[in-house]
Design a protein around this motif. Sequence first.
Motif, PDB file in Angstrom:
ATOM      1  N   ARG A   1       0.836  -1.205   0.000  1.00 62.55           N
ATOM      2  CA  ARG A   1       0.000   0.000   0.000  1.00 62.55           C
ATOM      3  C   ARG A   1       0.869   1.253   0.000  1.00 62.55           C
ATOM      4  NH1 ARG A   1      -4.668   1.586   4.502  1.00 62.55           N
ATOM      5  NH2 ARG A   1      -5.759   3.104   3.186  1.00 62.55           N
ATOM      6  N   CYS A   2       1.900   1.258   0.814  1.00 62.27           N
ATOM      7  CA  CYS A   2       2.800   2.406   0.867  1.00 62.27           C
ATOM      8  C   CYS A   2       3.400   2.674  -0.506  1.00 62.27           C
ATOM      9  CB  CYS A   2       3.909   2.138   1.890  1.00 62.27           C
ATOM     10  SG  CYS A   2       5.168   3.441   1.967  1.00 62.27           S
ATOM     11  N   ALA A   3       3.949   1.634  -1.124  1.00 65.38           N
ATOM     12  CA  ALA A   3       4.636   1.803  -2.405  1.00 65.38           C
ATOM     13  C   ALA A   3       3.681   2.283  -3.492  1.00 65.38           C
ATOM     14  CB  ALA A   3       5.294   0.494  -2.816  1.00 65.38           C
ATOM     15  N   ARG A   4       2.478   1.750  -3.526  1.00 64.56           N
ATOM     16  CA  ARG A   4       1.519   2.170  -4.553  1.00 64.56           C
ATOM     17  C   ARG A   4       1.203   3.663  -4.432  1.00 64.56           C
ATOM     18  NH1 ARG A   4      -0.135  -1.849  -7.636  1.00 64.56           N
ATOM     19  NH2 ARG A   4      -0.001  -3.984  -6.825  1.00 64.56           N
ATOM     20  N   THR A   5       1.047   4.139  -3.218  1.00 66.67           N
ATOM     21  CA  THR A   5       0.748   5.571  -3.064  1.00 66.67           C
ATOM     22  C   THR A   5       1.951   6.430  -3.443  1.00 66.67           C
ATOM     23  OG1 THR A   5       1.368   5.692  -0.703  1.00 66.67           O
ATOM     24  CG2 THR A   5      -0.902   5.061  -1.226  1.00 66.67           C
ATOM     25  N   LEU A   6       3.145   5.896  -3.318  1.00 62.98           N
ATOM     26  CA  LEU A   6       4.330   6.631  -3.759  1.00 62.98           C
ATOM     27  C   LEU A   6       4.412   6.672  -5.278  1.00 62.98           C
ATOM     28  CD1 LEU A   6       7.035   5.270  -1.262  1.00 62.98           C
ATOM     29  CD2 LEU A   6       5.767   7.411  -1.116  1.00 62.98           C
ATOM     30  N   PHE A   7       4.212   5.520  -5.912  1.00 60.71           N
ATOM     31  CA  PHE A   7       4.359   5.449  -7.370  1.00 60.71           C
ATOM     32  C   PHE A   7       3.200   6.106  -8.110  1.00 60.71           C
ATOM     33  CE2 PHE A   7       6.730   1.263  -6.387  1.00 60.71           C
ATOM     34  CZ  PHE A   7       7.906   1.967  -6.124  1.00 60.71           C
ATOM     35  N   GLU A   8       2.072   6.311  -7.425  1.00 60.60           N
ATOM     36  CA  GLU A   8       0.914   6.940  -8.056  1.00 60.60           C
ATOM     37  C   GLU A   8       0.844   8.448  -7.808  1.00 60.60           C
ATOM     38  OE1 GLU A   8      -2.481   4.716  -6.706  1.00 60.60           O
ATOM     39  OE2 GLU A   8      -1.864   2.886  -7.775  1.00 60.60           O
ATOM     40  N   GLN A   9       1.919   9.035  -7.353  1.00 56.78           N
ATOM     41  CA  GLN A   9       1.947  10.474  -7.143  1.00 56.78           C
ATOM     42  C   GLN A   9       1.702  11.234  -8.445  1.00 56.78           C
ATOM     43  OE1 GLN A   9       2.407  12.444  -4.073  1.00 56.78           O
ATOM     44  NE2 GLN A   9       1.558  10.423  -3.602  1.00 56.78           N
ATOM     45  N   THR A  10       0.982  12.326  -8.343  1.00 61.26           N
ATOM     46  CA  THR A  10       0.711  13.152  -9.518  1.00 61.26           C
ATOM     47  C   THR A  10       1.933  13.965  -9.945  1.00 61.26           C
ATOM     48  OG1 THR A  10      -0.135  14.910  -8.068  1.00 61.26           O
ATOM     49  CG2 THR A  10      -1.741  13.352  -8.977  1.00 61.26           C
ATOM     50  N   TYR A  11       2.907  14.080  -9.082  1.00 61.19           N
ATOM     51  CA  TYR A  11       4.121  14.850  -9.386  1.00 61.19           C
ATOM     52  C   TYR A  11       5.082  13.944 -10.168  1.00 61.19           C
ATOM     53  CZ  TYR A  11       7.853  18.271  -8.618  1.00 61.19           C
ATOM     54  OH  TYR A  11       8.840  19.215  -8.785  1.00 61.19           O
ATOM     55  N   PRO A  12       5.602  14.397 -11.295  1.00 61.20           N
ATOM     56  CA  PRO A  12       6.394  13.495 -12.145  1.00 61.20           C
ATOM     57  C   PRO A  12       7.871  13.356 -11.791  1.00 61.20           C
ATOM     58  CG  PRO A  12       6.013  15.570 -13.288  1.00 61.20           C
ATOM     59  CD  PRO A  12       5.250  15.657 -11.990  1.00 61.20           C
ATOM     60  N   ASP A  13       8.513  14.445 -11.354  1.00 59.61           N
ATOM     61  CA  ASP A  13       9.976  14.423 -11.210  1.00 59.61           C
ATOM     62  C   ASP A  13      10.359  13.896  -9.833  1.00 59.61           C
ATOM     63  OD1 ASP A  13      12.622  14.681 -11.722  1.00 59.61           O
ATOM     64  OD2 ASP A  13      12.644  16.868 -11.866  1.00 59.61           O
ATOM     65  N   MET A  14      10.410  12.576  -9.733  1.00 55.79           N
ATOM     66  CA  MET A  14      10.615  11.914  -8.445  1.00 55.79           C
ATOM     67  C   MET A  14      11.838  10.999  -8.490  1.00 55.79           C
ATOM     68  SD  MET A  14       7.761  12.617  -6.515  1.00 55.79           S
ATOM     69  CE  MET A  14       7.452  11.205  -5.464  1.00 55.79           C
ATOM     70  N   GLU A  15      12.362  10.759  -7.313  1.00 55.33           N
ATOM     71  CA  GLU A  15      13.403   9.758  -7.113  1.00 55.33           C
ATOM     72  C   GLU A  15      13.041   9.014  -5.831  1.00 55.33           C
ATOM     73  OE1 GLU A  15      18.136  10.028  -7.163  1.00 55.33           O
ATOM     74  OE2 GLU A  15      17.256  11.073  -5.439  1.00 55.33           O
ATOM     75  N   TYR A  16      13.006   7.695  -5.893  1.00 55.71           N
ATOM     76  CA  TYR A  16      12.628   6.890  -4.728  1.00 55.71           C
ATOM     77  C   TYR A  16      13.845   6.104  -4.253  1.00 55.71           C
ATOM     78  CZ  TYR A  16       7.976   7.719  -6.733  1.00 55.71           C
ATOM     79  OH  TYR A  16       6.845   8.295  -7.253  1.00 55.71           O
ATOM     80  N   VAL A  17      14.215   6.290  -2.995  1.00 54.24           N
ATOM     81  CA  VAL A  17      15.368   5.586  -2.437  1.00 54.24           C
ATOM     82  C   VAL A  17      14.871   4.710  -1.289  1.00 54.24           C
ATOM     83  CG1 VAL A  17      17.678   5.782  -1.477  1.00 54.24           C
ATOM     84  CG2 VAL A  17      16.837   7.543  -3.062  1.00 54.24           C
ATOM     85  N   PHE A  18      14.762   3.419  -1.554  1.00 56.09           N
ATOM     86  CA  PHE A  18      14.387   2.446  -0.538  1.00 56.09           C
ATOM     87  C   PHE A  18      15.666   1.812   0.004  1.00 56.09           C
ATOM     88  CE2 PHE A  18      10.820   2.669  -3.473  1.00 56.09           C
ATOM     89  CZ  PHE A  18       9.710   2.678  -2.646  1.00 56.09           C
TER      90      PHE A  18
END
Length: 319
Positions: free
Chosen positions: A19-36
Amino acid sequence: MKKVSVIVPVYGVERFIARCARTLFEQTYPDMEYVFVDDCSPDNSVNILRGVLADYPQRVSQVKIISHESNRGSGAARLTAMQNTTGELVMFVDSDDYIDANCVEKLVARQTETDADVVDGAYCTFTDDRILSTTHPWKGAVNGYLKAILIHNTITHQLWARIIRRSLFEKTGVSFVEGVDHGEDYSVMGRLLMKATHATVDDVVYYYRYNDYGTFADGISSRHITSFLRANGLVCQYIHEHDTDRTFQTAMQIGMLHTCYCALSVGMSLSEVYGYCGRPSSPFFKACMCFARPSLRVALRWLYLLIKKVYKVTVLHVA
Protein backbone atom coordinates in the motif's frame (compact mmCIF):
# COMPACT_ATOMS: atom_id res chain seq x y z
CA MET A 1 10.70 21.48 -12.01
CA LYS A 2 12.39 20.44 -8.76
CA LYS A 3 13.31 16.80 -8.29
CA VAL A 4 11.99 15.25 -5.08
CA SER A 5 13.83 12.36 -3.42
CA VAL A 6 11.59 10.14 -1.30
CA ILE A 7 13.45 8.18 1.38
CA VAL A 8 11.91 4.94 2.68
CA PRO A 9 13.64 2.59 5.15
CA VAL A 10 12.37 -0.98 4.79
CA TYR A 11 12.36 -3.48 7.64
CA GLY A 12 9.72 -6.05 8.61
CA VAL A 13 6.79 -4.42 6.80
CA GLU A 14 5.53 -7.12 4.44
CA ARG A 15 1.94 -6.45 5.61
CA PHE A 16 2.11 -2.77 4.72
CA ILE A 17 4.74 -2.10 2.04
CA ALA A 18 2.47 -2.72 -0.97
CA ARG A 19 0.00 0.00 0.00
CA CYS A 20 2.80 2.41 0.87
CA ALA A 21 4.64 1.80 -2.40
CA ARG A 22 1.52 2.17 -4.55
CA THR A 23 0.75 5.57 -3.06
CA LEU A 24 4.33 6.63 -3.76
CA PHE A 25 4.36 5.45 -7.37
CA GLU A 26 0.91 6.94 -8.06
CA GLN A 27 1.95 10.47 -7.14
CA THR A 28 0.71 13.15 -9.52
CA TYR A 29 4.12 14.85 -9.39
CA PRO A 30 6.39 13.49 -12.14
CA ASP A 31 9.98 14.42 -11.21
CA MET A 32 10.62 11.91 -8.44
CA GLU A 33 13.40 9.76 -7.11
CA TYR A 34 12.63 6.89 -4.73
CA VAL A 35 15.37 5.59 -2.44
CA PHE A 36 14.39 2.45 -0.54
CA VAL A 37 16.93 1.07 1.94
CA ASP A 38 16.50 -2.58 2.84
CA ASP A 39 17.91 -2.74 6.36
CA CYS A 40 18.37 -6.52 6.12
CA SER A 41 14.61 -7.08 6.45
CA PRO A 42 13.86 -10.62 7.73
CA ASP A 43 10.62 -11.01 5.79
CA ASN A 44 9.32 -10.69 2.22
CA SER A 45 9.12 -6.89 2.20
CA VAL A 46 11.59 -6.26 -0.61
CA ASN A 47 10.15 -8.93 -2.92
CA ILE A 48 6.69 -7.41 -2.41
CA LEU A 49 8.12 -3.96 -3.18
CA ARG A 50 9.66 -5.24 -6.42
CA GLY A 51 6.38 -6.86 -7.37
CA VAL A 52 4.49 -3.60 -6.90
CA LEU A 53 7.12 -1.67 -8.85
CA ALA A 54 6.55 -3.99 -11.83
CA ASP A 55 3.04 -2.49 -12.11
CA TYR A 56 4.52 1.01 -12.62
CA PRO A 57 7.03 0.76 -15.47
CA GLN A 58 7.15 4.55 -15.80
CA ARG A 59 8.67 4.72 -12.31
CA VAL A 60 11.27 1.93 -12.63
CA SER A 61 14.09 4.24 -13.72
CA GLN A 62 13.37 6.50 -10.74
CA VAL A 63 13.76 3.80 -8.10
CA LYS A 64 16.85 2.79 -6.13
CA ILE A 65 16.74 -0.19 -3.78
CA ILE A 66 19.84 -0.29 -1.60
CA SER A 67 20.53 -3.23 0.71
CA HIS A 68 22.48 -3.19 3.95
CA GLU A 69 24.53 -6.32 4.62
CA SER A 70 23.34 -6.35 8.23
CA ASN A 71 20.58 -4.71 10.25
CA ARG A 72 21.90 -1.28 11.27
CA GLY A 73 18.74 0.55 12.36
CA SER A 74 16.59 3.31 10.92
CA GLY A 75 19.16 6.04 11.57
CA ALA A 76 21.73 4.24 9.43
CA ALA A 77 19.11 3.45 6.79
CA ARG A 78 18.20 7.12 6.41
CA LEU A 79 21.86 8.09 6.43
CA THR A 80 22.52 5.63 3.59
CA ALA A 81 19.53 6.99 1.68
CA MET A 82 20.62 10.62 2.08
CA GLN A 83 24.04 9.71 0.70
CA ASN A 84 22.33 8.37 -2.42
CA THR A 85 19.81 11.13 -3.15
CA THR A 86 20.10 13.67 -5.94
CA GLY A 87 16.86 15.65 -5.52
CA GLU A 88 16.70 19.30 -4.57
CA LEU A 89 13.99 18.41 -2.05
CA VAL A 90 13.73 15.35 0.18
CA MET A 91 10.78 13.63 1.78
CA PHE A 92 10.72 10.86 4.38
CA VAL A 93 8.06 8.16 4.39
CA ASP A 94 7.76 5.27 6.83
CA SER A 95 7.07 2.03 4.99
CA ASP A 96 4.00 1.13 7.05
CA ASP A 97 2.35 4.50 6.26
CA TYR A 98 0.95 5.90 3.04
CA ILE A 99 0.50 9.30 1.39
CA ASP A 100 -2.18 11.19 -0.52
CA ALA A 101 -1.93 11.04 -4.32
CA ASN A 102 -1.33 14.81 -4.46
CA CYS A 103 1.04 14.92 -1.47
CA VAL A 104 4.25 15.77 -3.29
CA GLU A 105 2.59 18.11 -5.77
CA LYS A 106 0.98 20.16 -3.00
CA LEU A 107 4.12 20.38 -0.87
CA VAL A 108 6.33 21.34 -3.81
CA ALA A 109 3.84 23.98 -4.96
CA ARG A 110 3.91 25.57 -1.52
CA GLN A 111 7.70 25.35 -1.35
CA THR A 112 8.00 27.02 -4.75
CA GLU A 113 5.56 29.74 -3.69
CA THR A 114 7.32 30.52 -0.40
CA ASP A 115 10.91 29.32 -1.03
CA ALA A 116 10.76 27.81 2.49
CA ASP A 117 13.35 25.30 3.63
CA VAL A 118 10.70 23.12 5.30
CA VAL A 119 7.07 22.74 4.25
CA ASP A 120 4.67 20.78 6.49
CA GLY A 121 1.29 19.32 5.65
CA ALA A 122 -1.52 17.99 7.82
CA TYR A 123 -1.64 14.27 8.56
CA CYS A 124 -4.12 11.66 9.76
CA THR A 125 -3.33 9.00 12.33
CA PHE A 126 -5.00 5.70 11.48
CA THR A 127 -5.31 2.03 12.40
CA ASP A 128 -6.24 -0.80 10.07
CA ASP A 129 -9.93 -0.01 10.32
CA ARG A 130 -10.36 3.70 10.98
CA ILE A 131 -8.95 7.23 11.10
CA LEU A 132 -8.15 8.21 14.70
CA SER A 133 -7.29 11.90 14.38
CA THR A 134 -6.14 14.69 12.11
CA THR A 135 -3.17 16.89 13.06
CA HIS A 136 -2.53 20.24 11.44
CA PRO A 137 0.94 21.80 11.26
CA TRP A 138 2.27 24.60 13.46
CA LYS A 139 1.47 27.92 11.81
CA GLY A 140 3.33 30.34 14.07
CA ALA A 141 6.92 31.57 13.89
CA VAL A 142 9.55 28.89 13.37
CA ASN A 143 11.31 29.90 16.62
CA GLY A 144 8.13 29.15 18.54
CA TYR A 145 7.81 25.84 16.72
CA LEU A 146 11.33 24.81 17.72
CA LYS A 147 10.70 25.84 21.34
CA ALA A 148 7.55 23.69 21.37
CA ILE A 149 9.62 20.76 20.11
CA LEU A 150 12.40 21.28 22.66
CA ILE A 151 10.12 21.15 25.71
CA HIS A 152 8.95 17.69 24.58
CA ASN A 153 5.51 16.14 24.24
CA THR A 154 3.89 19.36 23.05
CA ILE A 155 3.92 19.13 19.26
CA THR A 156 5.03 16.50 16.80
CA HIS A 157 8.56 16.66 15.42
CA GLN A 158 8.31 13.86 12.89
CA LEU A 159 10.36 13.68 9.71
CA TRP A 160 7.40 12.64 7.58
CA ALA A 161 4.45 14.74 6.30
CA ARG A 162 6.90 17.42 5.24
CA ILE A 163 9.31 18.28 2.48
CA ILE A 164 12.82 19.60 3.20
CA ARG A 165 15.38 21.40 1.06
CA ARG A 166 18.28 18.96 0.81
CA SER A 167 20.90 21.72 0.95
CA LEU A 168 19.61 22.63 4.44
CA PHE A 169 21.35 19.52 5.75
CA GLU A 170 24.61 20.70 4.20
CA LYS A 171 24.20 24.28 5.41
CA THR A 172 23.53 23.24 9.00
CA GLY A 173 25.90 20.29 9.14
CA VAL A 174 23.04 18.11 10.36
CA SER A 175 22.93 14.45 9.41
CA PHE A 176 21.51 11.17 10.62
CA VAL A 177 23.63 9.20 13.07
CA GLU A 178 23.92 5.45 13.02
CA GLY A 179 22.60 4.03 16.28
CA VAL A 180 20.24 6.95 16.90
CA ASP A 181 17.01 5.16 16.03
CA HIS A 182 14.76 6.09 18.94
CA GLY A 183 14.46 9.87 18.84
CA GLU A 184 16.07 10.28 15.43
CA ASP A 185 13.24 12.57 14.24
CA TYR A 186 13.87 14.81 17.24
CA SER A 187 17.64 14.72 16.74
CA VAL A 188 17.28 15.97 13.16
CA MET A 189 14.36 18.42 13.32
CA GLY A 190 15.55 19.79 16.67
CA ARG A 191 18.65 21.02 14.86
CA LEU A 192 17.46 21.78 11.34
CA LEU A 193 14.78 24.19 12.48
CA MET A 194 17.33 26.50 14.10
CA LYS A 195 18.43 27.55 10.62
CA ALA A 196 15.28 26.94 8.57
CA THR A 197 12.43 28.92 7.12
CA HIS A 198 9.05 27.23 7.44
CA ALA A 199 5.72 27.10 5.61
CA THR A 200 2.63 24.91 5.80
CA VAL A 201 -0.14 23.30 3.78
CA ASP A 202 -3.56 22.84 5.38
CA ASP A 203 -4.50 19.76 3.38
CA VAL A 204 -3.96 16.25 4.70
CA VAL A 205 -1.03 14.80 2.76
CA TYR A 206 0.12 11.88 4.94
CA TYR A 207 -1.41 8.92 6.77
CA TYR A 208 0.51 7.71 9.83
CA ARG A 209 -0.11 4.22 11.17
CA TYR A 210 -0.69 4.20 14.91
CA ASN A 211 1.01 1.45 16.91
CA ASP A 212 0.28 1.28 20.62
CA TYR A 213 3.60 0.33 22.14
CA GLY A 214 2.87 1.93 25.51
CA THR A 215 4.61 4.92 27.05
CA PHE A 216 8.32 5.53 26.75
CA ALA A 217 9.11 4.30 30.23
CA ASP A 218 7.11 1.07 29.84
CA GLY A 219 9.54 -1.72 29.15
CA ILE A 220 12.00 0.41 27.21
CA SER A 221 15.23 -1.37 26.35
CA SER A 222 18.71 -0.12 27.23
CA ARG A 223 19.39 0.30 23.51
CA HIS A 224 16.35 2.55 23.16
CA ILE A 225 17.17 4.74 26.16
CA THR A 226 20.75 5.10 24.94
CA SER A 227 19.49 6.15 21.52
CA PHE A 228 17.05 8.58 23.15
CA LEU A 229 19.85 10.15 25.20
CA ARG A 230 22.14 10.37 22.19
CA ALA A 231 19.37 12.13 20.25
CA ASN A 232 18.89 14.62 23.06
CA GLY A 233 22.64 15.08 23.32
CA LEU A 234 22.93 15.95 19.63
CA VAL A 235 20.27 18.64 19.99
CA CYS A 236 21.69 20.05 23.24
CA GLN A 237 25.18 20.26 21.81
CA TYR A 238 23.94 21.95 18.64
CA ILE A 239 21.99 24.54 20.60
CA HIS A 240 24.95 25.25 22.88
CA GLU A 241 27.13 25.84 19.83
CA HIS A 242 24.71 27.85 17.67
CA ASP A 243 22.24 29.58 19.99
CA THR A 244 24.39 32.65 20.56
CA ASP A 245 21.39 34.79 21.54
CA ARG A 246 20.24 32.11 24.04
CA THR A 247 16.83 32.09 22.40
CA PHE A 248 16.22 28.41 23.07
CA GLN A 249 18.02 27.83 26.39
CA THR A 250 14.95 27.83 28.63
CA ALA A 251 13.00 25.51 26.33
CA MET A 252 15.95 23.14 26.13
CA GLN A 253 16.28 23.02 29.93
CA ILE A 254 12.57 22.28 30.35
CA GLY A 255 13.02 19.42 27.91
CA MET A 256 15.99 18.20 29.92
CA LEU A 257 13.70 17.74 32.92
CA HIS A 258 11.70 15.24 30.89
CA THR A 259 14.88 13.55 29.67
CA CYS A 260 16.11 13.15 33.25
CA TYR A 261 12.75 11.73 34.35
CA CYS A 262 12.78 9.15 31.54
CA ALA A 263 16.32 8.08 32.37
CA LEU A 264 15.61 7.77 36.10
CA SER A 265 12.49 5.74 35.31
CA VAL A 266 14.60 3.02 33.69
CA GLY A 267 17.29 2.99 36.35
CA MET A 268 19.89 5.26 34.79
CA SER A 269 21.82 7.82 36.80
CA LEU A 270 21.98 11.56 36.23
CA SER A 271 25.69 11.30 35.55
CA GLU A 272 24.87 9.07 32.58
CA VAL A 273 22.35 11.61 31.31
CA TYR A 274 24.84 14.46 31.64
CA GLY A 275 27.46 12.35 29.87
CA TYR A 276 25.29 12.41 26.77
CA CYS A 277 23.51 15.75 27.09
CA GLY A 278 25.71 17.95 29.23
CA ARG A 279 24.51 19.61 32.43
CA PRO A 280 22.79 23.01 32.23
CA SER A 281 24.34 25.38 34.76
CA SER A 282 21.46 27.80 35.26
CA PRO A 283 20.03 28.33 38.76
CA PHE A 284 16.63 27.30 37.39
CA PHE A 285 17.87 23.89 36.32
CA LYS A 286 19.93 23.34 39.46
CA ALA A 287 16.88 24.08 41.62
CA CYS A 288 14.76 21.61 39.66
CA MET A 289 17.38 18.92 40.13
CA CYS A 290 16.53 18.75 43.82
CA PHE A 291 13.81 16.36 42.64
CA ALA A 292 16.11 14.37 40.35
CA ARG A 293 16.52 11.20 42.34
CA PRO A 294 14.81 7.83 41.97
CA SER A 295 12.66 8.27 45.08
CA LEU A 296 11.37 11.64 43.84
CA ARG A 297 11.08 10.96 40.12
CA VAL A 298 7.27 11.19 40.21
CA ALA A 299 7.62 14.65 41.75
CA LEU A 300 10.13 15.54 39.04
CA ARG A 301 7.61 14.55 36.40
CA TRP A 302 4.89 16.72 37.95
CA LEU A 303 7.33 19.62 38.24
CA TYR A 304 8.21 19.24 34.56
CA LEU A 305 4.52 19.18 33.58
CA LEU A 306 3.79 22.28 35.65
CA ILE A 307 6.73 24.27 34.29
CA LYS A 308 5.95 23.19 30.74
CA LYS A 309 2.32 24.27 31.13
CA VAL A 310 3.33 27.72 32.37
CA TYR A 311 5.85 28.07 29.53
CA LYS A 312 3.31 27.06 26.90
CA VAL A 313 0.77 29.60 28.12
CA THR A 314 3.11 32.51 28.80
CA VAL A 315 5.70 32.07 26.03
CA LEU A 316 4.17 29.96 23.29
CA HIS A 317 0.61 31.18 23.87
CA VAL A 318 -0.90 27.72 23.41
CA ALA A 319 -3.17 25.82 25.78
